[in-house]
Design a protein around this motif. Structure first.
Motif, PDB file in Angstrom:
ATOM      1  N   ASP A   1       0.834  -1.208   0.000  1.00  0.00           N
ATOM      2  CA  ASP A   1       0.000   0.000   0.000  1.00  0.00           C
ATOM      3  C   ASP A   1       0.869   1.259   0.000  1.00  0.00           C
ATOM      4  O   ASP A   1       0.591   2.220  -0.732  1.00  0.00           O
ATOM      5  CB  ASP A   1      -0.903   0.027   1.238  1.00  0.00           C
ATOM      6  CG  ASP A   1      -2.022  -0.996   1.178  1.00  0.00           C
ATOM      7  OD1 ASP A   1      -2.295  -1.543   0.090  1.00  0.00           O
ATOM      8  OD2 ASP A   1      -2.635  -1.251   2.238  1.00  0.00           O
ATOM      9  N   ILE A   2       1.906   1.262   0.852  1.00  0.00           N
ATOM     10  CA  ILE A   2       2.788   2.429   0.929  1.00  0.00           C
ATOM     11  C   ILE A   2       3.519   2.634  -0.383  1.00  0.00           C
ATOM     12  O   ILE A   2       3.683   3.763  -0.856  1.00  0.00           O
ATOM     13  CB  ILE A   2       3.792   2.281   2.096  1.00  0.00           C
ATOM     14  CG1 ILE A   2       3.048   2.082   3.420  1.00  0.00           C
ATOM     15  CG2 ILE A   2       4.704   3.495   2.178  1.00  0.00           C
ATOM     16  CD1 ILE A   2       2.073   3.187   3.769  1.00  0.00           C
ATOM     17  N   LYS A   3       3.959   1.555  -1.002  1.00  0.00           N
ATOM     18  CA  LYS A   3       4.633   1.645  -2.299  1.00  0.00           C
ATOM     19  C   LYS A   3       3.717   2.304  -3.334  1.00  0.00           C
ATOM     20  O   LYS A   3       4.141   3.188  -4.087  1.00  0.00           O
ATOM     21  CB  LYS A   3       5.034   0.247  -2.778  1.00  0.00           C
ATOM     22  CG  LYS A   3       5.677   0.202  -4.170  1.00  0.00           C
ATOM     23  CD  LYS A   3       5.978  -1.240  -4.565  1.00  0.00           C
ATOM     24  CE  LYS A   3       6.494  -1.318  -6.000  1.00  0.00           C
ATOM     25  NZ  LYS A   3       7.841  -0.720  -6.130  1.00  0.00           N
ATOM     26  N   GLN A   4       2.454   1.873  -3.350  1.00  0.00           N
ATOM     27  CA  GLN A   4       1.495   2.455  -4.291  1.00  0.00           C
ATOM     28  C   GLN A   4       1.249   3.930  -3.984  1.00  0.00           C
ATOM     29  O   GLN A   4       1.138   4.756  -4.892  1.00  0.00           O
ATOM     30  CB  GLN A   4       0.174   1.691  -4.231  1.00  0.00           C
ATOM     31  CG  GLN A   4       0.245   0.230  -4.639  1.00  0.00           C
ATOM     32  CD  GLN A   4       0.625   0.052  -6.097  1.00  0.00           C
ATOM     33  OE1 GLN A   4       1.664  -0.521  -6.402  1.00  0.00           O
ATOM     34  NE2 GLN A   4      -0.212   0.545  -6.978  1.00  0.00           N
ATOM     35  N   LEU A   5       1.185   4.261  -2.697  1.00  0.00           N
ATOM     36  CA  LEU A   5       0.864   5.627  -2.296  1.00  0.00           C
ATOM     37  C   LEU A   5       1.993   6.600  -2.624  1.00  0.00           C
ATOM     38  O   LEU A   5       1.739   7.715  -3.107  1.00  0.00           O
ATOM     39  CB  LEU A   5       0.543   5.666  -0.803  1.00  0.00           C
ATOM     40  CG  LEU A   5       0.112   7.003  -0.199  1.00  0.00           C
ATOM     41  CD1 LEU A   5      -1.019   7.642  -0.991  1.00  0.00           C
ATOM     42  CD2 LEU A   5      -0.284   6.831   1.250  1.00  0.00           C
TER      43      LEU A   5
END
Length: 404
Positions: A250-254
């Motif tokens: 999720d953090i990578k996508q964000l």
């Protein structure tokens, strides 16, 4: 910036290394020699277990379909495809329920911000089927909590009344309550805080002012602004030791979105989450091959961020489920120490001070009439001491029985 941070992943199992390698593969990229070698060494049952534990099988399913490698057994791809199909149905059901709840709250004048679930899947991945969710989480002002709970009951939800409280400590010791719909098999969590104390938080009105509207459905559904979402996701992931790789994904996508980094850094510093943000960035850099950029430097140069990222590798090396008791004693001890290490000096002070505030266990140990509950404050040290002494005696008796 150089993203060659000091975290070590060489000691990870072959299955976890393969999992990470596939997750970070670009679309259309060729299979590298390292991945090819791991494909030959992998225990596929363990690989499936890891993918399900870390809740990343929707993304894996997509990547494996594009890889089309003959070294991946057919039963593996078929297994992930079935999991992906079931998850898609689950996410569609949650989307429909989310729309109904948003409508009900809006019609009754209750502002709600959805924290996870389908809106986050659509925002971060562009497709609700590419992220897993087992429930719906939304944040409301605490003054509306009683009304919101009554509305949920009117829809057929049943409250999981697990919170015990004395002198209203639930307001800060906890941050949400849970409801389950028996017929729909859907769980919702009603939040009045983003995190439990001693976390410092933005006011609901500030979060509402910075909210975004989801384009997932035509009805207005609101969720956190991008910087607020980053702060919530990193604080949530850190609190659970990043024990599921989905949270790092999720953090990578964000971070690949248009984040206002100066605004985010100010927000994290204001609420004492700067080192948590740095921890998340260091982990996604090493494990998810996410480049670290110059604007991230104020967060990742914090030594506390480096130390906490190294501490989180304990969870990455193991399959740890903190949501399913009983938690192994070794894991429980480590997790308590890890959580305390995440706190700032100010937060540690308030955390230690909170032990002076009466606990529900005190009322069980020494029941008092409600008008006399104020006496639990001066009596707490004595009650706590008695309870510890009793536990030691019980452990000693149990040990003696086992050694006979």
């Amino acid at each position: 910036m150089n993203n060659d941070v000091s975290l070590q992943k060489e000691e990870l199992s072959d299955e976890l290394r393969l999992l990470l390698s596939i997750l970070v593969m670009d679309h259309g990229a060729k299979i590298t020699f390292d991945i090819q070698e791991l494909l030959h060494k992998t225990d596929w049952d363990k690989f499936i277990e890891l993918a399900r534990h870390h809740r990343v099988f929707p993304t894996l399913n997509l990547k494996l379909q594009k890889m089309k490698s003959t070294d991946i057994p057919t039963f593996v791809t078929q297994m992930f495809h079935r999991d992906y199909y079931r998850n898609t149905l689950q996410m569609l059901a949650l989307s429909g329920e989310m729309e109904q709840l948003a409508k009900m709250f809006s019609e009754n004048g209750i502002r709600s911000l959805f924290l996870k679930g389908p809106v986050i899947a659509a925002d971060l991945y562009g497709d609700v089927s590419l992220r897993t969710s087992c429930d719906l989480d939304f944040l409301i002002p605490i003054k509306d909590l009683e009304r919101a709970e009554a509305l949920l009951v009117s829809l057929g939800y049943v409250k999981d009344d697990y919170i015990e409280s004395v002198l209203n400590d639930w307001k800060w010791r906890h941050h949400h309550t849970a409801f389950v719909h028996p017929g729909k098999a859907i769980k919702v969590e009603v939040h009045w805080r983003l995190n439990p104390a001693p976390a410092k938080e933005p006011k609901f009105d500030d979060l509402w002012e910075r909210r975004r509207q989801s384009s997932l459905i035509s009805r207005p559904i609101y969720y956190l602004g991008r910087e607020d979402l980053f702060m919530f996701l990193v604080s949530h992931g850190a609190r659970h030791g990043w024990s599921r790789l989905r949270w790092l994904l999720d953090i990578k996508q964000l971070v690949n979105q248009k984040v206002d980094w100066p605004k985010l850094i100010r927000l994290l510093r204001k609420h004492q989450f700067a080192h948590i943000g740095g921890q998340a960035l260091l982990l996604v850099a090493r494990l998810m091959a996410t480049p670290l950029r110059e604007e991230m430097k104020p967060l990742i140069t914090d030594r506390k961020a480096e130390w906490s990222a190294e501490d989180a590798m304990y969870y990455v090396h193991r399959i740890i489920n903190l949501h399913t008791p009983p938690i192994p004693e070794e894991v429980d001890r480590y997790h308590k120490k890890y959580l305390f290490g995440l706190l700032t000096t100010r937060q540690k002070f308030f955390f230690i001070a909170s032990f002076l505030y009466p606990y529900p266990e005190d009322a069980k140990t020494l029941p008092l009439p409600k008008p006399l509950h104020f006496l639990y404050f001066p009596l707490r040290p004595l009650i706590w001491g008695w309870r510890m002494l009793k536990r030691r005696r019980e452990k000693k008796l149990l040990l003696n029985r086992r050694t006979r």
